[in-house]
Design a protein around this motif. Structure first.
Motif, PDB file in Angstrom:
ATOM      1  N   ASP A   3       0.827  -1.204   0.000  1.00  0.00           N
ATOM      2  CA  ASP A   3       0.000   0.000   0.000  1.00  0.00           C
ATOM      3  C   ASP A   3       0.863   1.257   0.000  1.00  0.00           C
ATOM      4  O   ASP A   3       2.093   1.195   0.005  1.00  0.00           O
ATOM      5  CB  ASP A   3      -0.954   0.001   1.199  1.00  0.00           C
ATOM      6  CG  ASP A   3      -0.223  -0.169   2.526  1.00  0.00           C
ATOM      7  OD1 ASP A   3       0.990   0.132   2.578  1.00  0.00           O
ATOM      8  OD2 ASP A   3      -0.844  -0.605   3.509  1.00  0.00           O
ATOM      9  N   ARG A   4       0.207   2.387   0.031  1.00  0.00           N
ATOM     10  CA  ARG A   4       0.897   3.669  -0.046  1.00  0.00           C
ATOM     11  C   ARG A   4       1.826   3.884   1.157  1.00  0.00           C
ATOM     12  O   ARG A   4       2.935   4.394   1.014  1.00  0.00           O
ATOM     13  CB  ARG A   4      -0.130   4.793  -0.114  1.00  0.00           C
ATOM     14  CG  ARG A   4       0.477   6.200  -0.238  1.00  0.00           C
ATOM     15  CD  ARG A   4      -0.616   7.237  -0.455  1.00  0.00           C
ATOM     16  NE  ARG A   4      -0.059   8.573  -0.537  1.00  0.00           N
ATOM     17  CZ  ARG A   4       0.171   9.359   0.521  1.00  0.00           C
ATOM     18  NH1 ARG A   4      -0.126   8.921   1.748  1.00  0.00           N
ATOM     19  NH2 ARG A   4       0.684  10.563   0.355  1.00  0.00           N
ATOM     20  N   GLY A   5       1.366   3.472   2.335  1.00  0.00           N
ATOM     21  CA  GLY A   5       2.186   3.650   3.534  1.00  0.00           C
ATOM     22  C   GLY A   5       3.502   2.898   3.442  1.00  0.00           C
ATOM     23  O   GLY A   5       4.565   3.440   3.779  1.00  0.00           O
ATOM     24  N   ARG A   6       3.446   1.667   2.982  1.00  0.00           N
ATOM     25  CA  ARG A   6       4.676   0.877   2.848  1.00  0.00           C
ATOM     26  C   ARG A   6       5.576   1.461   1.763  1.00  0.00           C
ATOM     27  O   ARG A   6       6.798   1.457   1.892  1.00  0.00           O
ATOM     28  CB  ARG A   6       4.342  -0.578   2.530  1.00  0.00           C
ATOM     29  CG  ARG A   6       3.740  -1.354   3.693  1.00  0.00           C
ATOM     30  CD  ARG A   6       3.467  -2.797   3.310  1.00  0.00           C
ATOM     31  NE  ARG A   6       4.692  -3.484   2.935  1.00  0.00           N
ATOM     32  CZ  ARG A   6       4.714  -4.664   2.338  1.00  0.00           C
ATOM     33  NH1 ARG A   6       3.576  -5.290   2.042  1.00  0.00           N
ATOM     34  NH2 ARG A   6       5.864  -5.245   2.032  1.00  0.00           N
ATOM     35  N   PHE A   7       4.967   1.976   0.694  1.00  0.00           N
ATOM     36  CA  PHE A   7       5.780   2.569  -0.368  1.00  0.00           C
ATOM     37  C   PHE A   7       6.541   3.792   0.143  1.00  0.00           C
ATOM     38  O   PHE A   7       7.715   3.981  -0.186  1.00  0.00           O
ATOM     39  CB  PHE A   7       4.911   2.968  -1.562  1.00  0.00           C
ATOM     40  CG  PHE A   7       5.667   3.742  -2.610  1.00  0.00           C
ATOM     41  CD1 PHE A   7       6.591   3.104  -3.432  1.00  0.00           C
ATOM     42  CD2 PHE A   7       5.489   5.117  -2.758  1.00  0.00           C
ATOM     43  CE1 PHE A   7       7.307   3.816  -4.376  1.00  0.00           C
ATOM     44  CE2 PHE A   7       6.201   5.834  -3.709  1.00  0.00           C
ATOM     45  CZ  PHE A   7       7.108   5.177  -4.519  1.00  0.00           C
ATOM     46  N   LEU A   8       5.880   4.616   0.971  1.00  0.00           N
ATOM     47  CA  LEU A   8       6.558   5.794   1.513  1.00  0.00           C
ATOM     48  C   LEU A   8       7.711   5.382   2.421  1.00  0.00           C
ATOM     49  O   LEU A   8       8.768   6.032   2.423  1.00  0.00           O
ATOM     50  CB  LEU A   8       5.560   6.669   2.275  1.00  0.00           C
ATOM     51  CG  LEU A   8       4.498   7.372   1.415  1.00  0.00           C
ATOM     52  CD1 LEU A   8       3.516   8.151   2.290  1.00  0.00           C
ATOM     53  CD2 LEU A   8       5.154   8.311   0.401  1.00  0.00           C
ATOM     54  N   GLN A   9       7.533   4.304   3.180  1.00  0.00           N
ATOM     55  CA  GLN A   9       8.633   3.796   4.008  1.00  0.00           C
ATOM     56  C   GLN A   9       9.793   3.322   3.136  1.00  0.00           C
ATOM     57  O   GLN A   9      10.961   3.639   3.415  1.00  0.00           O
ATOM     58  CB  GLN A   9       8.135   2.637   4.875  1.00  0.00           C
ATOM     59  CG  GLN A   9       7.323   3.046   6.079  1.00  0.00           C
ATOM     60  CD  GLN A   9       6.972   1.842   6.936  1.00  0.00           C
ATOM     61  OE1 GLN A   9       5.925   1.222   6.774  1.00  0.00           O
ATOM     62  NE2 GLN A   9       7.843   1.513   7.865  1.00  0.00           N
ATOM     63  N   ASP A  10       9.471   2.576   2.095  1.00  0.00           N
ATOM     64  CA  ASP A  10      10.519   2.083   1.194  1.00  0.00           C
ATOM     65  C   ASP A  10      11.199   3.227   0.458  1.00  0.00           C
ATOM     66  O   ASP A  10      12.406   3.189   0.209  1.00  0.00           O
ATOM     67  CB  ASP A  10       9.922   1.093   0.188  1.00  0.00           C
ATOM     68  CG  ASP A  10       9.560  -0.239   0.832  1.00  0.00           C
ATOM     69  OD1 ASP A  10      10.154  -0.570   1.870  1.00  0.00           O
ATOM     70  OD2 ASP A  10       8.695  -0.939   0.287  1.00  0.00           O
ATOM     71  N   LEU A  11      10.426   4.248   0.110  1.00  0.00           N
ATOM     72  CA  LEU A  11      10.991   5.407  -0.581  1.00  0.00           C
ATOM     73  C   LEU A  11      12.002   6.121   0.312  1.00  0.00           C
ATOM     74  O   LEU A  11      13.115   6.457  -0.133  1.00  0.00           O
ATOM     75  CB  LEU A  11       9.872   6.367  -0.990  1.00  0.00           C
ATOM     76  CG  LEU A  11      10.293   7.634  -1.747  1.00  0.00           C
ATOM     77  CD1 LEU A  11      10.941   7.283  -3.078  1.00  0.00           C
ATOM     78  CD2 LEU A  11       9.092   8.559  -1.957  1.00  0.00           C
ATOM     79  N   GLY A  12      11.633   6.336   1.568  1.00  0.00           N
ATOM     80  CA  GLY A  12      12.548   6.991   2.496  1.00  0.00           C
ATOM     81  C   GLY A  12      13.801   6.163   2.734  1.00  0.00           C
ATOM     82  O   GLY A  12      14.913   6.701   2.778  1.00  0.00           O
ATOM     83  N   ALA A  13      13.625   4.863   2.889  1.00  0.00           N
ATOM     84  CA  ALA A  13      14.777   3.988   3.106  1.00  0.00           C
ATOM     85  C   ALA A  13      15.687   3.970   1.890  1.00  0.00           C
ATOM     86  O   ALA A  13      16.918   4.026   2.010  1.00  0.00           O
ATOM     87  CB  ALA A  13      14.300   2.573   3.430  1.00  0.00           C
ATOM     88  N   GLY A  14      15.093   3.905   0.687  1.00  0.00           N
ATOM     89  CA  GLY A  14      15.886   3.892  -0.539  1.00  0.00           C
ATOM     90  C   GLY A  14      16.697   5.166  -0.709  1.00  0.00           C
ATOM     91  O   GLY A  14      17.869   5.110  -1.126  1.00  0.00           O
ATOM     92  N   VAL A  30      11.446  -3.138  -2.804  1.00  0.00           N
ATOM     93  CA  VAL A  30      11.232  -1.850  -3.490  1.00  0.00           C
ATOM     94  C   VAL A  30      12.253  -0.821  -3.010  1.00  0.00           C
ATOM     95  O   VAL A  30      12.724   0.011  -3.791  1.00  0.00           O
ATOM     96  CB  VAL A  30       9.790  -1.354  -3.262  1.00  0.00           C
ATOM     97  CG1 VAL A  30       9.612   0.064  -3.788  1.00  0.00           C
ATOM     98  CG2 VAL A  30       8.789  -2.291  -3.924  1.00  0.00           C
ATOM     99  N   ALA A  31      12.619  -0.884  -1.726  1.00  0.00           N
ATOM    100  CA  ALA A  31      13.609   0.069  -1.192  1.00  0.00           C
ATOM    101  C   ALA A  31      14.937  -0.071  -1.915  1.00  0.00           C
ATOM    102  O   ALA A  31      15.590   0.936  -2.246  1.00  0.00           O
ATOM    103  CB  ALA A  31      13.784  -0.158   0.307  1.00  0.00           C
ATOM    104  N   GLY A  32      15.361  -1.292  -2.184  1.00  0.00           N
ATOM    105  CA  GLY A  32      16.604  -1.503  -2.922  1.00  0.00           C
ATOM    106  C   GLY A  32      16.522  -0.994  -4.342  1.00  0.00           C
ATOM    107  O   GLY A  32      17.502  -0.456  -4.883  1.00  0.00           O
TER     108      GLY A  32
END
Length: 557
Positions: A19-30, A335-337
């Motif tokens: 979902d969007r929440g997980r994508f934002l977490q992965d985006l920040g981590a990436g 996705v973060a990678g």
């Protein structure tokens, strides 16, 4: 035996319910990991004797493929410090074209290892071997950076330990105090930023601490060199800068004359890549409470290492520092990678001209810091708490890695560990005679009947236990209790068969009890079961009674 083919990237499972929440977490981590990876990628490439863009290309292409196809949810792939010594040696001996071939072939080997489901075998490499060569590589990395750290004017650095020491010693007079100053200040900034800032407390300092110290040192040193015109070597003066685009697909000139020498470099790259990536994945598993697929990870590493060198890259593997950063930054999926790779691509396309001003002394300081963190130096102070074989293996692998060659060191380490293991297992195997004190039925019959109980494993290193019984055969019957034997190899089975024949020759009845599991299976396979079948007993008590009955019958006869 047919091996089922399974290619199932972890991304497929991770995207379920995404979902969007997980994508934002992965985006920040990436984004965070990309900041960490930027200086390391260039530093690893330069330390390996390549241009800085080779490290960036590897982080972008291999990093994306490893995240896309890998068997770990949070692993970050890219160039690693462990490869520096090996890659530098290959480049010096065989050239960049053959490095491309060796890297691609190691990719094929890694994929085949994953295909054959050999990922779990890497766990069988002893800890002493891993610590020994890791510390050895760390020493070599730090030693190889002394040239740029001090700004020494050495036209070409040797690849061997004594050659490096000789070159550094003979060129100390060319020391550049400005380069040494930049390197020392950069190292102080990195160490201080990593240790002092988090200890200050407060939300503001906590946010600042998230910025890697290597980036802070890189920005400050680059700005200082550009602003004051310091006479130090930079990426621009040595390499002419970094291209603002990915390279085209390139096939190297292939020659059997040189390729036939690449077998050991290929195996070394594949083995080290497998060890590094799977150890890194295990560290990540412990942090997130997950379990990676080692075979899928090896296949992803294989694809990445096969593709990347044809686009100007270098060997890649899982990287512990960047993976830990990824986890601590809140990554939830591969996705973060992938984001980390795409961010690096955007940075390279947009800011490549700025990289020309980066001082090599600062990159050397970053690698010295990486080497220090890479080594497990406390293990040396704890050596006295371990047994002698562990100490000898660790120190030997360390010294062989530093002085001679990583391949030789690992081969010796595994060989020494195997010998140690064989010795320890054989020492745990023993034969114990049951006397009349243990079994009253044997009173007065110990000359005619002997009862022996074997423990442990009957393998090629412990067959002396069985062979020694041939010299101590009783007059009438021998009872062999194998209840506590957990494993018999082919050599051990032959020893049992030889004991059976010796008993037949001397007219001594052989009665075996407690035969079960794997020992029973191998006795059946070699045909010994049929010979012993009439004299097999379920336990030592019934076997002793049967032996006494035979002895009594023979005595009456």
């Amino acid at each position: 035996m047919e091996i089922p083919f399974s290619f199932h990237p972890r991304l497929v499972d991770a995207l379920r319910g995404y979902d969007r929440g997980r994508f934002l977490q992965d985006l920040g981590a990436g984004l965070t990991v990309a900041v960490v990876a930027l200086p390391l990628a260039m530093a690893f490439a330069i330390g390996s004797g390549l241009k800085p863009e080779a490290g960036l290309f590897t982080s972008i292409i291999a990093g994306f493929l490893i995240a896309l196809l890998g068997g770990s949810r949070v692993q970050i792939g890219g160039p690693a410090g462990a490869f520096i010594v090996i890659v530098y040696d290959i480049v010096q001996q065989y050239g960049v074209a053959n490095l491309i071939i060796a890297t691609a072939l190691s990719g094929v080997l890694l994929f085949v290892m994953g295909l054959l489901r050999l990922g779990t075998l890497v766990r069988f490499i002893p800890v002493a071997v891993i610590i020994g060569f890791t510390n050895g590589i760390a020493v070599l990395i730090a030693l190889s950076q002394v040239k740029d750290f001090l700004g020494l004017e050495i036209p070409k650095m040797p690849g061997d330990f004594f050659g490096i020491l000789g070159a550094l010693g003979s060129h100390l007079s060319t020391l550049n105090p400005w380069a040494a100053g930049v390197a020392l200040v950069s190292l102080a900034v990195i160490v201080g930023w990593q240790r002092w800032l988090p200890a200050r407390g407060g939300q503001r300092t906590a946010r600042l601490a998230r910025v890697p110290g290597s980036i802070v040192a890189l920005v400050l040193a680059t700005a200082a060199v550009a602003a004051f015109g310091l006479p130090v070597e930079t990426i621009g003066t040595r390499f002419g800068g970094i291209p603002a685009a990915l390279p085209d697909f390139t096939l190297p000139a292939f020659s059997w004359e040189s390729a036939r020498f690449l077998l050991m470099p290929t195996v070394t790259l594949a083995a080290l890549g497998a060890i590094e990536s799977l150890l890194c994945a295990r560290v990540a598993d412990g942090m997130i409470g997950d379990r990676h697929d080692p075979n899928q990870e090896l296949m992803a590493q294989g694809v990445a290492n096969f593709v990347t060198p044809f686009f100007g890259g270098m060997p890649a593997t899982g990287t512990i520092a960047r993976t830990v950063t990824n986890v601590k930054s809140g990554a939830t999926s591969p996705v973060a990678g992938m984001v980390h790779a795409l961010v690096l691509l955007l940075v390279m396309l947009a800011a490549a001209p700025l990289a020309a001003s980066i001082p090599l002394a600062t990159l050397a300081a970053i690698l010295v810091f990486v080497a220090w963190n890479m080594g497990e130096w406390r293990e040396f102070s704890r050596l006295k708490t371990y047994r002698l074989p562990y100490r000898v293996t660790l120190v030997s692998v360390f010294l062989l890695t530093v002085i001679f060659d990583l391949t030789v060191a690992v081969e010796f380490g595994i060989f020494a560990a195997c010998l140690t293991f064989i010795y320890r297992i054989s020492s745990l195997s023993r034969a114990e005679r049951i006397t009349a004190a243990d079994q009253p039925l044997l009173a007065g019959q110990e000359r005619n009947v002997a009862v022996w109980r074997l423990y442990g494993t009957v393998f090629f290193g412990a067959t002396k236990l069985v062979e020694s019984l041939e010299d101590r055969l009783p007059a009438r019957a021998l009872v062999l209790d194998l209840k506590n034997v957990i494993y018999v190899d082919s050599t051990g089975a032959e020893a049992l068969e030889a004991l059976s024949k010796a008993c037949e020759k001397r007219r001594v009845a052989l009665i075996v009890s407690g035969l079960m599991g794997q020992p029973l299976d191998i006795v059946r396979r070699i045909g010994l079961y049929k010979r012993l079948q009439a004299q097999l007993q379920p336990d030592v008590a019934s076997a002793t009674v049967a032996a006494l009955a035979l002895a009594q019958t023979d005595g009456n006869a």
